[in-house]
Design a protein around this motif. Structure first.
Motif, mmCIF file in Angstrom:
data_model
loop_
_atom_site.group_PDB
_atom_site.id
_atom_site.type_symbol
_atom_site.label_atom_id
_atom_site.label_comp_id
_atom_site.label_asym_id
_atom_site.label_seq_id
_atom_site.Cartn_x
_atom_site.Cartn_y
_atom_site.Cartn_z
ATOM 1 N N UNK A 18 0.841 -1.194 0.000
ATOM 2 C CA UNK A 18 0.000 0.000 0.000
ATOM 3 C C UNK A 18 0.873 1.240 0.000
ATOM 4 N N UNK A 19 0.242 2.393 -0.117
ATOM 5 C CA UNK A 19 0.972 3.657 -0.046
ATOM 6 C C UNK A 19 1.889 3.913 -1.215
ATOM 7 N N UNK A 20 1.594 3.302 -2.376
ATOM 8 C CA UNK A 20 2.429 3.534 -3.553
ATOM 9 C C UNK A 20 3.694 2.706 -3.590
ATOM 10 N N UNK A 21 3.727 1.602 -2.883
ATOM 11 C CA UNK A 21 4.900 0.714 -2.863
ATOM 12 C C UNK A 21 5.277 0.302 -4.284
ATOM 13 N N UNK A 22 6.582 0.312 -4.585
ATOM 14 C CA UNK A 22 7.080 -0.116 -5.889
ATOM 15 C C UNK A 22 8.113 -1.213 -5.704
ATOM 16 N N UNK A 23 7.956 -2.295 -6.469
ATOM 17 C CA UNK A 23 8.958 -3.361 -6.527
ATOM 18 C C UNK A 23 9.492 -3.362 -7.947
ATOM 19 N N UNK A 24 10.807 -3.202 -8.099
ATOM 20 C CA UNK A 24 11.434 -3.148 -9.411
ATOM 21 C C UNK A 24 12.366 -4.338 -9.573
ATOM 22 N N UNK A 25 12.076 -5.172 -10.574
ATOM 23 C CA UNK A 25 12.900 -6.341 -10.846
ATOM 24 C C UNK A 25 12.739 -7.414 -9.781
ATOM 25 N N UNK A 26 13.441 -8.499 -9.981
ATOM 26 C CA UNK A 26 13.423 -9.592 -9.018
ATOM 27 C C UNK A 26 12.234 -10.513 -9.182
ATOM 28 N N UNK A 27 12.066 -11.370 -8.177
ATOM 29 C CA UNK A 27 11.043 -12.408 -8.219
ATOM 30 C C UNK A 27 10.193 -12.351 -6.970
ATOM 31 N N UNK A 28 8.900 -12.563 -7.162
ATOM 32 C CA UNK A 28 7.933 -12.648 -6.072
ATOM 33 C C UNK A 28 7.383 -14.067 -6.128
ATOM 34 N N UNK A 29 7.663 -14.870 -5.082
ATOM 35 C CA UNK A 29 7.251 -16.271 -5.034
ATOM 36 C C UNK A 29 6.115 -16.402 -4.032
ATOM 37 N N UNK A 30 4.958 -16.905 -4.497
ATOM 38 C CA UNK A 30 3.773 -16.994 -3.652
ATOM 39 C C UNK A 30 3.409 -18.452 -3.378
ATOM 40 N N UNK A 31 3.291 -18.791 -2.089
ATOM 41 C CA UNK A 31 2.841 -20.117 -1.679
ATOM 42 C C UNK A 31 3.939 -21.159 -1.629
ATOM 43 N N UNK A 32 3.571 -22.275 -1.006
ATOM 44 C CA UNK A 32 4.480 -23.406 -0.874
ATOM 45 C C UNK A 32 3.699 -24.694 -0.999
ATOM 46 N N UNK A 33 4.332 -25.806 -0.660
ATOM 47 C CA UNK A 33 3.691 -27.109 -0.817
ATOM 48 C C UNK A 33 2.402 -27.243 -0.020
ATOM 49 N N UNK A 34 2.375 -26.737 1.210
ATOM 50 C CA UNK A 34 1.187 -26.881 2.053
ATOM 51 C C UNK A 34 0.748 -25.558 2.661
ATOM 52 N N UNK A 35 1.045 -24.465 1.978
ATOM 53 C CA UNK A 35 0.668 -23.153 2.495
ATOM 54 C C UNK A 35 0.270 -22.240 1.339
ATOM 55 N N UNK A 36 -0.375 -21.133 1.692
ATOM 56 C CA UNK A 36 -0.881 -20.185 0.697
ATOM 57 C C UNK A 36 -0.152 -18.852 0.857
ATOM 58 N N UNK A 37 0.224 -18.265 -0.273
ATOM 59 C CA UNK A 37 0.857 -16.952 -0.276
ATOM 60 C C UNK A 37 -0.004 -15.960 -1.048
ATOM 61 N N UNK A 38 -0.327 -14.836 -0.394
ATOM 62 C CA UNK A 38 -1.174 -13.804 -0.998
ATOM 63 C C UNK A 38 -0.463 -12.458 -0.901
ATOM 64 N N UNK A 39 -0.543 -11.673 -1.980
ATOM 65 C CA UNK A 39 -0.161 -10.267 -1.950
ATOM 66 C C UNK A 39 -1.469 -9.487 -2.041
ATOM 67 N N UNK A 40 -1.707 -8.604 -1.076
ATOM 68 C CA UNK A 40 -2.940 -7.817 -1.012
ATOM 69 C C UNK A 40 -2.584 -6.353 -1.266
ATOM 70 N N UNK A 41 -3.067 -5.791 -2.382
ATOM 71 C CA UNK A 41 -2.786 -4.403 -2.742
ATOM 72 C C UNK A 41 -3.960 -3.548 -2.292
ATOM 73 N N UNK A 42 -3.682 -2.571 -1.431
ATOM 74 C CA UNK A 42 -4.748 -1.733 -0.876
ATOM 75 C C UNK A 42 -4.389 -0.248 -0.948
ATOM 76 N N UNK A 43 -4.943 0.567 -0.092
ATOM 77 C CA UNK A 43 -4.914 2.025 -0.119
ATOM 78 C C UNK A 43 -3.587 2.587 -0.627
ATOM 79 N N UNK A 44 -3.669 3.390 -1.677
ATOM 80 C CA UNK A 44 -2.476 4.021 -2.236
ATOM 81 C C UNK A 44 -1.854 3.223 -3.359
ATOM 82 N N UNK A 45 -2.250 1.961 -3.521
ATOM 83 C CA UNK A 45 -1.806 1.142 -4.634
ATOM 84 C C UNK A 45 -0.356 0.714 -4.594
ATOM 85 N N UNK A 46 0.065 0.096 -5.712
ATOM 86 C CA UNK A 46 1.426 -0.431 -5.812
ATOM 87 C C UNK A 46 1.797 -0.586 -7.279
ATOM 88 N N UNK A 47 3.108 -0.723 -7.529
ATOM 89 C CA UNK A 47 3.643 -0.964 -8.866
ATOM 90 C C UNK A 47 4.570 -2.160 -8.817
#
Length: 180
Positions: A18-47
Motif C-alpha cells: 500500500x501507499x504507492x509501494x514499488x517493486x522493481x525487478x526480481x522475483x515474487x514467489x507466492x505459496x508453498x507445498x502446504x501453504x498459501x501466499x497472498x499479496x494484497x494491494x490496498x490504499x495508495x496502490x502499488x507498482x
C-alpha cells in the motif's frame, strides 16, 4: 535480478502492499507445498515493474481492492505464472467501495501465464494501454471471469499513443467480461 521476496513458503501468509509501494525487478514467489501466499494491494496502490511472479497453486495470488478502491500497475515485462488475480470484493458501499484495477503499461507490458483473473463487479477492471502503447499477453490457459477489460484510451499523441493490445497465445478465456 536474483533478488526474491517469498510469501507463504512454509505457513499461510499475506504481504500487504500500500501507499504507492514499488517493486522493481526480481522475483515474487507466492505459496508453498502446504501453504498459501497472498499479496494484497490496498490504499495508495502499488507498482510491480519488471517483476517475475510465480505461484505454487491456484489458491496463491494477488488481491487488488479487497477493502478499498485501488490500482496495481504492472509494467516493463512483469509476468505472473499460475494462481489468481482477484479484483474487488463484496461488502463495499457508498464511500467505502471495494474496487480493484490492474493497469498494464509500458512498451513490454505484462504477461499472465495460466492465471485466473476474477472480478467481483463491472467496475473491477483490467486496463491495457491507458497511458501508453502496451500489450497484455494471455497464455497457457489464462482466464478472466467478470469485470471489464479496457483497451487503450482517448488522448495520447503520435509519439505516445494510448493503445492497448491483448495477445492471446493458447486456449484462454474471457467469460462475462465487458471489453471496452
Amino acid at each position: 535480478s536474483a533478488d526474491t521476496i517469498k510469501v507463504g513458503q512454509y505457513t499461510t501468509a499475506t504481504l500487504i502492499l500500500e501507499g504507492g509501494t514499488t517493486m522493481t525487478g526480481g522475483t515474487l514467489v507466492l505459496g508453498g507445498k502446504q501453504s498459501v501466499g497472498i499479496v494484497d494491494v490496498e490504499t495508495g496502490g502499488a507498482t510491480l515493474d519488471g517483476v517475475t511472479i510465480t505461484t505454487a497453486a491456484t489458491a496463491d495470488g494477488i488481491e487488488v481492492g479487497q477493502t478499498s478502491v485501488v490500482m496495481l500497475l504492472l509494467d516493463d515485462g512483469t509476468s505472473m505464472t499460475g494462481g489468481t488475480l482477484a479484483l474487488g470484493a463484496s461488502g463495499g458501499s457508498g464511500n467505502h467501495q471495494h474496487i480493484g484495477v490492474v493497469d498494464v503499461e509500458g512498451k513490454t507490458g505484462a504477461t499472465l501465464n495460466g492465471v485466473t483473473v476474477t472480478a467481483f463487479a463491472a467496475a473491477d477492471t483490467l486496463e491495457v494501454g491507458q497511458n501508453s502503447a502496451s500489450t497484455l499477453v494471455f497464455e497457457d490457459g489464462s482466464a478472466m471471469n467478470g469485470g471489464t477489460l479496457a483497451l487503450g484510451a482517448a488522448g495520447g499523441s503520435k509519439n505516445n499513443p494510448h493503445v492497448g493490445t491483448v495477445d492471446v497465445e493458447g486456449k484462454d478465456t474471457l467469460d462475462d467480461v465487458a471489453v471496452v
